[in-house]
Scaffold this active site. Structure first.
Site, PDB file in Angstrom:
ATOM      1  N   ASN A 160      -5.375  -3.023  -5.873  1.00  0.00           N
ATOM      2  CA  ASN A 160      -4.549  -1.817  -5.883  1.00  0.00           C
ATOM      3  C   ASN A 160      -4.220  -1.322  -7.291  1.00  0.00           C
ATOM      4  O   ASN A 160      -3.393  -0.433  -7.466  1.00  0.00           O
ATOM      5  CB  ASN A 160      -3.259  -2.051  -5.099  1.00  0.00           C
ATOM      6  N   ILE A 213      -1.535   2.395 -10.591  1.00  0.00           N
ATOM      7  CA  ILE A 213      -1.133   1.571  -9.457  1.00  0.00           C
ATOM      8  C   ILE A 213      -1.121   2.405  -8.187  1.00  0.00           C
ATOM      9  O   ILE A 213      -0.634   3.527  -8.176  1.00  0.00           O
ATOM     10  CB  ILE A 213       0.292   1.018  -9.665  1.00  0.00           C
ATOM     11  N   CYS A 214      -1.664   1.829  -7.113  1.00  0.00           N
ATOM     12  CA  CYS A 214      -1.574   2.515  -5.829  1.00  0.00           C
ATOM     13  C   CYS A 214      -0.489   1.828  -4.999  1.00  0.00           C
ATOM     14  O   CYS A 214      -0.691   0.749  -4.458  1.00  0.00           O
ATOM     15  CB  CYS A 214      -2.912   2.441  -5.108  1.00  0.00           C
ATOM     16  N   LEU A 215       0.667   2.449  -4.943  1.00  0.00           N
ATOM     17  CA  LEU A 215       1.789   1.863  -4.221  1.00  0.00           C
ATOM     18  C   LEU A 215       2.566   3.010  -3.584  1.00  0.00           C
ATOM     19  O   LEU A 215       2.929   3.963  -4.268  1.00  0.00           O
ATOM     20  CB  LEU A 215       2.673   1.072  -5.197  1.00  0.00           C
TER      21      LEU A 215
END
Lengths: 485, 199
Positions: free
Chosen positions: B83, B91-93
């Protein structure tokens, strides 16, 4: 905005409503369109005010029946795709479930004893008690923070779905709550515009006309497959089901694939066919990057001539003549590169025809305009009245309609599997193509063509078109007569 | 607006500084300039993960519209995680995007990022190559992540075999990081990585 659309519409005499898609002027067809026109589809074309009225009826119904504010009714209708009856029914069965599903109420039980909090969790300030508010979830924040939150969300284009500021809280802010916290007139107006757009988009029976700056909105019952609607304002033909340009006989999924493919591939495809050839020895695809025709394959090091694809050694000093042209290309046909090129050839075949008809259609537009002025001149010069020349106008309109359908037969054929059905389709397509070219020829020379002859040709072309659509429009082939609501 | 942002950040800074997590050394927060628009976060790799023992720096940018819009956060320390982009550190959040809520704080965000290191979301990848390795060769992924943690984040466990392979490419005159990226991408197959680097 409504004034503007009134103006645009004025030459079409405004108030007289035609709920059946006023699209042609041929009297002979007006009798029973549902039988003679395979694309017949009931719809209406509404103004913004009419749509507002229609939405308000649902809102009022719900707010009166459930004794809730119109703002809450909007939140619920948005969640249930404007099906007021379904809401009422479900509300009687389980009111709480409806409220949670529409995100009017939180799904989790309310936090206890949080309401007397003294610090706003967002700005860390300590507001006076009366400047504190919360949605049904009881997450209290200060009014300034709510205002700021709404402003930021509205500027980002969010309207119906603005949520509470608390973590993991999905409760939605109804219109009255938002407006009571937003003071700036420009932002309030923006919010209301977005609300309206969002309402139309969430309403399964409504669709904006996709024409540029067009304010008309279609209303129809949802159906699958290509469904033709025509705008009263900009005359654009749209498919009600998917919002793409109308595309019968091709279905919605196929036309989407085709349009994406065209957008992705045409440049690549054009480039490949214009700038590359396959190596005559190993069939790898080669791009020519210089002026010299002496090529050496990067993969197999074979030397060859770009022009004739012959072996370079045999060229000697007189290669510009390339006398060997016809000798060689049939080396191996069943390898991967040959297949790729074959696929490309197939695509280009359909794409070129598709593009060509699109271009012709644009030219037909000009023919229509010049025809109109020619008829006007004749009428002015006393050579008969508009009624006498009406048939010419009808012929040109019909030609445009036929070409339109013809254009959309190409993606259909491209994706069709080989077999007798495809053969039948391509036979009919070829017939239609031929009759359209006949008609086109006659329309362009209309004044010297015999009227009976022209009208005969119109009839033939239109019959070919409707036959093709009747046989291949997927909702016609599945269920014989489905266009009546 | 900026007024609220500064006020909030100051309060959050205090909150983080007084938190148990800082006391326990799990997270850290430092100022980069006086205007409170940029901060530096630090998280420690969680135990029982390939990131254990590593210290990861984060760049935190606070937008004008904070806290009504989320802070922009990326990894400065290079990290091998499905991620997180192995190139940019993006960041993929969800809570840094559409699931952001104004009531969330830097402390909760840092803890969420730390939690992401313990439980990757391979279905929602930021780095497709890493995610593929994560799904298809879990063992290799764990080793690669541990190796990156060792090299870039000061983690304790060196992977001797990987170090050797990087050294081989280094000897051929390849930049160290480039060599590591290529090898990681090609599941540590020296030949394919070399081919890619010299093509």
């Amino acid at each position: 905005m409504s004034a503007e659309s009134d103006m645009e519409y004025s030459d079409n005499d405004g108030d007289d409503y035609d709920y059946y898609g006023e699209q042609d002027d041929c009297d002979m067809e007006a009798v029973d369109r549902s039988k003679s026109d395979p694309e017949y589809f009931v719809f209406s074309c509404l103004r913004v005010e009419e749509v507002e009225k229609l939405l308000n009826e649902s809102i009022e119904l719900l707010s009166n029946s459930l004794q809730i504010t119109p703002s809450l009714a909007k939140v619920m209708l948005h969640a249930y795709e404007w099906n007021a009856q379904e809401i009422l029914k479900k509300y009687q069965e389980n009111a709480n479930e409806v409220l949670v599903y529409s995100r009017v109420k939180p799904s989790l039980p309310l936090p206890q004893g949080n309401s007397s909090q003294s610090v706003c969790a967002v700005c860390a300030g300590v507001p006076s008690v009366n400047k504190y508010s919360a949605l049904a979830c009881m997450h209290y924040f200060c009014d300034d923070c709510w205002g700021m939150h709404f402003e930021v969300q509205i500027m980002q284009g969010v309207s119906n779905t603005i949520q509470c500021m608390a973590q993991d809280c999905e409760v939605r802010a109804p219109e009255d709550f938002v407006l009571s916290h937003v003071a700036k007139p420009a932002i309030r107006e923006r919010y209301q515009q977005f609300m309206f757009k969002d309402h139309v988009k969430s309403h399964p029976q409504l669709r904006f006309c996709p024409g540029p700056n067009c304010q008309w909105i279609y209303q129809a019952w949802v159906r699958v497959g290509a469904r033709r609607v025509e705008c009263r304002g900009c005359e654009l033909l749209t498919c009600f089901s998917c919002g793409a340009p109308h595309h019968a006989p091709t279905d919605c999924a196929t036309i989407r694939r085709w349009l994406t493919k065209c957008a992705d591939d045409s440049e690549t495809a054009n480039y490949i066919s214009a700038h590359t050839k396959d190596c005559p020895k190993c069939q790898i695809c080669i791009e020519k990057n210089g002026g010299c025709n002496h090529m050496q394959c990067g993969a197999c090091r074979h030397d060859f001539c770009w022009v004739c694809l012959g072996d370079w050694k045999s060229h000697g000093s007189e290669y510009y003549e390339c006398s060997r042209y016809k000798e060689d290309p049939n080396l191996g046909t069943d390898n991967q590169h040959a297949q790729a090129r074959e696929a490309l050839k197939k695509y280009l075949h359909y794409y070129e025809r598709w593009e060509n008809h699109a271009r012709s259609l644009k030219l037909e537009e000009q023919t229509l305009a010049s025809l109109k002025s020619r008829i006007n001149q004749k009428v002015m010069a006393g050579e008969g009245t508009w009624i006498d020349w009406q048939y010419l106008w009808d012929a040109a309109r019909l030609l445009k309609r036929c070409r339109y359908t013809l254009q959309y037969t190409y993606p259909f054929a491209y994706y069709m599997e080989n077999g007798p059905r495809k053969e039948l389709f391509e036979y009919q397509q070829a017939q239609l193509e031929a009759e359209i070219e006949n008609l086109s020829w006659k329309v362009e020379r209309a004044e010297t063509t015999d009227r009976g002859d022209l009208e005969n040709q119109m009839d033939i072309a239109e019959k070919r078109r409707t036959t093709l659509l009747k046989d291949f429009l997927e909702f016609n082939t599945n269920s014989a007569s489905s266009s009546k609501v | 607006m900026a007024n609220i942002a500064a006020k909030r950040i100051k309060r959050e800074f205090k909150e983080v500084m007084n938190s148990e997590e800082v006391a326990g050394g799990y997270i850290k927060l430092a100022l980069v300039n006086d205007s409170w628009t940029e901060l530096q976060g630090t998280i420690v790799g969680p135990p029982d993960t390939p990131y254990e023992g590593g210290t990861f720096q984060l760049e935190i940018k606070v937008p004008e519209t904070y806290p009504f819009n989320p802070p922009k956060i990326r990894f400065v320390t290079k990290i091998w995680h499905p991620n997180v982009s192995s190139v940019t550190g993006a960041i993929c959040l969800d809570i840094l995007k559409d699931q952001w809520a104004a009531a969330l704080t830097l402390r909760t965000v840092l803890l969420s990022i730390q939690a992401l290191l313990s439980a990757a979301e391979a279905g929602d990848p930021q780095d497709a190559v890493v995610a593929k390795q994560y799904r298809e060769s879990q063992q290799l992924f764990l080793l690669t992540a541990r190796h990156w943690t060792n090299v870039y984040a000061g983690g304790p466990s060196a992977i001797w075999e990987f170090d050797q392979k990087v050294q081989r490419l280094l000897d051929m005159g390849i930049d160290e990081h480039e060599a590591r990226v290529a090898l990681s991408h090609y599941d540590w197959e020296l030949e394919r990585a070399t081919e890619q680097l010299f093509s």
